[in-house]
Design an enzyme around this catalytic site. Structure first.
Site, short mmCIF file in Angstrom:
data_model
loop_
_atom_site.label_atom_id
_atom_site.label_comp_id
_atom_site.label_asym_id
_atom_site.label_seq_id
_atom_site.Cartn_x
_atom_site.Cartn_y
_atom_site.Cartn_z
N ASN A 9 7.86 -9.79 7.70
CA ASN A 9 6.52 -11.10 7.48
C ASN A 9 5.22 -10.94 7.78
O ASN A 9 4.65 -11.81 7.26
CB ASN A 9 7.40 -12.37 7.85
CG ASN A 9 8.66 -12.53 7.16
OD1 ASN A 9 9.03 -11.89 6.22
ND2 ASN A 9 9.50 -13.16 7.94
N CYS A 10 4.66 -10.24 8.19
CA CYS A 10 3.38 -9.84 8.91
C CYS A 10 2.63 -9.16 7.54
O CYS A 10 2.87 -8.27 6.86
CB CYS A 10 3.33 -8.80 10.03
SG CYS A 10 1.87 -8.37 10.49
N ASP A 11 1.50 -10.11 7.32
CA ASP A 11 0.68 -9.69 6.24
C ASP A 11 0.32 -8.38 6.29
O ASP A 11 0.05 -7.37 5.36
CB ASP A 11 -0.55 -10.66 6.11
CG ASP A 11 -0.17 -11.76 5.71
OD1 ASP A 11 0.80 -11.94 4.86
OD2 ASP A 11 -1.07 -13.05 5.95
N MET A 13 1.46 -5.73 7.79
CA MET A 13 2.59 -4.89 7.58
C MET A 13 2.70 -4.85 6.03
O MET A 13 3.17 -3.71 5.47
CB MET A 13 3.99 -5.31 8.11
CG MET A 13 3.93 -5.39 9.42
SD MET A 13 4.19 -3.46 10.02
CE MET A 13 5.56 -3.16 9.14
N LYS A 14 2.67 -5.70 5.25
CA LYS A 14 2.82 -5.89 3.75
C LYS A 14 1.65 -5.10 3.30
O LYS A 14 2.09 -4.42 2.15
CB LYS A 14 2.64 -7.26 3.21
CG LYS A 14 3.72 -8.14 3.63
CD LYS A 14 3.93 -9.80 3.07
CE LYS A 14 4.83 -10.42 3.75
NZ LYS A 14 4.85 -11.81 3.32
#
Length: 114
Positions: A9-11, A13-14
């Site tokens: 859910n980390c931005d 990471m996305k």
């Protein structure tokens, strides 16, 4: 083998996952929250990039760490903290082509894969 470590859910990471997909890079995803992190793995990263690079001092998990622990943080206490709470490790950690990178910068990924 290319492996991306972090939480889904980390931005950041996305962004990293999107970059890898857009550039046709196949990789395995290792979810810290579900799988944790092995001491051997953490030691290898520390050897490659240093514990201070790995420890995320700007995230929510760091803010939850007691002030007395923060004030006396050193390599050993940082390792314990990262093993107990893997989401305190800066994200993403990418292992590719024999290198370890921490954080996401498109230009760094481009250098690794092109």
């Amino acid at each position: 083998m290319t492996t991306l470590y972090g939480i889904p859910n980390c931005d950041t990471m996305k962004k990293a996952r999107k970059w890898l997909a857009d550039n046709g890079v196949e990789y395995a995803f290792h979810d810290y929250k579900k799988l944790g992190i092995e001491r051997k793995q953490l030691d290898a990263w520390i050897k490659a990039v240093g514990w201070e690079t790995l420890l995320n001092r700007r995230g929510m998990m760091w803010r939850k760490v007691p002030d007395e622990v923060k004030a006396s943080i050193d390599e050993q206490s940082a390792i314990r903290l990262m093993l107990e709470t893997p989401s305190i490790i800066k994200r993403p950690v990418l292992e590719a082509n024999g290198k370890v990178t921490v954080g996401f910068k498109p230009e760094t990924y481009a250098e690794l894969f092109h």
